[in-house]
Write a protein that holds these residues in place. Sequence first.
Motif, PDB file in Angstrom:
ATOM      1  N   ILE A   1      47.833  40.537  30.414  1.00 29.92           N
ATOM      2  CA  ILE A   1      47.239  39.505  31.262  1.00 29.92           C
ATOM      3  C   ILE A   1      45.750  39.753  31.433  1.00 29.92           C
ATOM      4  O   ILE A   1      44.933  38.822  31.395  1.00 29.92           O
ATOM      5  CB  ILE A   1      47.972  39.442  32.619  1.00 29.92           C
ATOM      6  CG1 ILE A   1      49.417  38.960  32.407  1.00 29.92           C
ATOM      7  CG2 ILE A   1      47.224  38.553  33.606  1.00 29.92           C
ATOM      8  CD1 ILE A   1      50.330  39.147  33.604  1.00 29.92           C
ATOM      9  N   GLN A   2      45.373  41.016  31.592  1.00 31.38           N
ATOM     10  CA  GLN A   2      43.955  41.349  31.738  1.00 31.38           C
ATOM     11  C   GLN A   2      43.176  40.933  30.484  1.00 31.38           C
ATOM     12  O   GLN A   2      42.069  40.401  30.591  1.00 31.38           O
ATOM     13  CB  GLN A   2      43.789  42.842  32.000  1.00 31.38           C
ATOM     14  CG  GLN A   2      42.356  43.231  32.321  1.00 31.38           C
ATOM     15  CD  GLN A   2      42.265  44.634  32.871  1.00 31.38           C
ATOM     16  OE1 GLN A   2      43.116  45.481  32.614  1.00 31.38           O
ATOM     17  NE2 GLN A   2      41.222  44.883  33.633  1.00 31.38           N
TER      18      GLN A   2
ATOM     19  N   VAL B   1      49.779  41.307  50.437  1.00 27.98           N
ATOM     20  CA  VAL B   1      48.386  41.757  50.458  1.00 27.98           C
ATOM     21  C   VAL B   1      48.217  42.958  49.530  1.00 27.98           C
ATOM     22  O   VAL B   1      47.236  43.060  48.781  1.00 27.98           O
ATOM     23  CB  VAL B   1      47.947  42.097  51.902  1.00 27.98           C
ATOM     24  CG1 VAL B   1      46.625  42.850  51.922  1.00 27.98           C
ATOM     25  CG2 VAL B   1      47.857  40.822  52.738  1.00 27.98           C
ATOM     26  N   LYS B   2      49.182  43.869  49.564  1.00 29.74           N
ATOM     27  CA  LYS B   2      49.118  45.078  48.729  1.00 29.74           C
ATOM     28  C   LYS B   2      49.022  44.720  47.242  1.00 29.74           C
ATOM     29  O   LYS B   2      48.284  45.357  46.488  1.00 29.74           O
ATOM     30  CB  LYS B   2      50.358  45.938  49.005  1.00 29.74           C
ATOM     31  CG  LYS B   2      50.343  47.286  48.363  1.00 29.74           C
ATOM     32  CD  LYS B   2      51.552  48.104  48.803  1.00 29.74           C
ATOM     33  CE  LYS B   2      51.524  49.490  48.209  1.00 29.74           C
ATOM     34  NZ  LYS B   2      52.641  50.312  48.657  1.00 29.74           N
ATOM     35  N   THR B   3      49.751  43.707  46.820  1.00 30.27           N
ATOM     36  CA  THR B   3      49.725  43.274  45.418  1.00 30.27           C
ATOM     37  C   THR B   3      48.358  42.698  45.067  1.00 30.27           C
ATOM     38  O   THR B   3      47.800  43.006  44.004  1.00 30.27           O
ATOM     39  CB  THR B   3      50.826  42.223  45.160  1.00 30.27           C
ATOM     40  OG1 THR B   3      52.093  42.816  45.450  1.00 30.27           O
ATOM     41  CG2 THR B   3      50.807  41.720  43.730  1.00 30.27           C
TER      42      THR B   3
ATOM     43  N   GLU C   1      43.156  43.379  42.328  1.00 24.29           N
ATOM     44  CA  GLU C   1      41.702  43.500  42.414  1.00 24.29           C
ATOM     45  C   GLU C   1      41.249  44.863  41.876  1.00 24.29           C
ATOM     46  O   GLU C   1      40.278  44.956  41.137  1.00 24.29           O
ATOM     47  CB  GLU C   1      41.218  43.316  43.844  1.00 24.29           C
ATOM     48  CG  GLU C   1      39.695  43.243  43.904  1.00 24.29           C
ATOM     49  CD  GLU C   1      39.071  43.935  45.077  1.00 24.29           C
ATOM     50  OE1 GLU C   1      37.837  44.081  45.040  1.00 24.29           O
ATOM     51  OE2 GLU C   1      39.785  44.354  46.000  1.00 24.29           O
ATOM     52  N   GLU C   2      41.971  45.918  42.246  1.00 22.74           N
ATOM     53  CA  GLU C   2      41.629  47.261  41.767  1.00 22.74           C
ATOM     54  C   GLU C   2      41.691  47.340  40.244  1.00 22.74           C
ATOM     55  O   GLU C   2      40.904  48.052  39.621  1.00 22.74           O
ATOM     56  CB  GLU C   2      42.565  48.307  42.374  1.00 22.74           C
ATOM     57  CG  GLU C   2      42.315  48.564  43.846  1.00 22.74           C
ATOM     58  CD  GLU C   2      43.413  49.405  44.497  1.00 22.74           C
ATOM     59  OE1 GLU C   2      44.179  50.074  43.763  1.00 22.74           O
ATOM     60  OE2 GLU C   2      43.499  49.375  45.735  1.00 22.74           O
ATOM     61  N   LEU C   3      42.627  46.617  39.640  1.00 23.36           N
ATOM     62  CA  LEU C   3      42.756  46.593  38.176  1.00 23.36           C
ATOM     63  C   LEU C   3      41.662  45.753  37.510  1.00 23.36           C
ATOM     64  O   LEU C   3      41.512  45.793  36.302  1.00 23.36           O
ATOM     65  CB  LEU C   3      44.124  46.042  37.765  1.00 23.36           C
ATOM     66  CG  LEU C   3      45.340  46.894  38.103  1.00 23.36           C
ATOM     67  CD1 LEU C   3      46.610  46.178  37.686  1.00 23.36           C
ATOM     68  CD2 LEU C   3      45.252  48.255  37.441  1.00 23.36           C
ATOM     69  N   GLY C   4      40.952  44.979  38.302  1.00 25.68           N
ATOM     70  CA  GLY C   4      39.898  44.124  37.755  1.00 25.68           C
ATOM     71  C   GLY C   4      40.362  42.729  37.393  1.00 25.68           C
ATOM     72  O   GLY C   4      39.602  41.959  36.811  1.00 25.68           O
TER      73      GLY C   4
END
Length: 149
Positions: free
Chosen positions: A72-73, A22-24, A29-32
């Motif tokens: 990747i982003q 879940v943490k990953t 998500e925080e990174l977008g």
Amino acid sequence: MKTVLGKLHKIGEVASFTGLPVKTIRYYEELGLLSPVVTRASSGYRLFDSQVLKRLDFIKRAQSLGMSLKEIQEFLEIHDRGELPCHEVKQHIQGKLAAIDRQIAALETLRSELQALLSEWKEPITEDVDEIICPNIQSHLDETSEHCH
């Protein structure tokens, strides 16, 4: 938000489907990285579109090939504009392959140097520990040089 069969998934479900902690998933998500496939319920819970599974699979595979999250982003941003990022992915893979080839060449050179060193190895006879540490790997400086005085 598009959903398959109208189903949104909580983060725990996504974690169990993907095997990711879940943490990953929260970090991604925080990174977008998950922006187009996640929304917040009025309760504050993250709700994920079923497309999150394909997106997380892409992220995991790209990481296993040595891609950074920043790279990747970039790929995902291209995808989110409605384009396939295959050209950019291919360029990154070619770059990674060239870097690996350089690393292999450097390692082969180091291996040869180590083998040569071992083939000429001599156990030191001297007991003058103040003058030398290990003569087999030290360069042979002129003892009368002014470098260390």
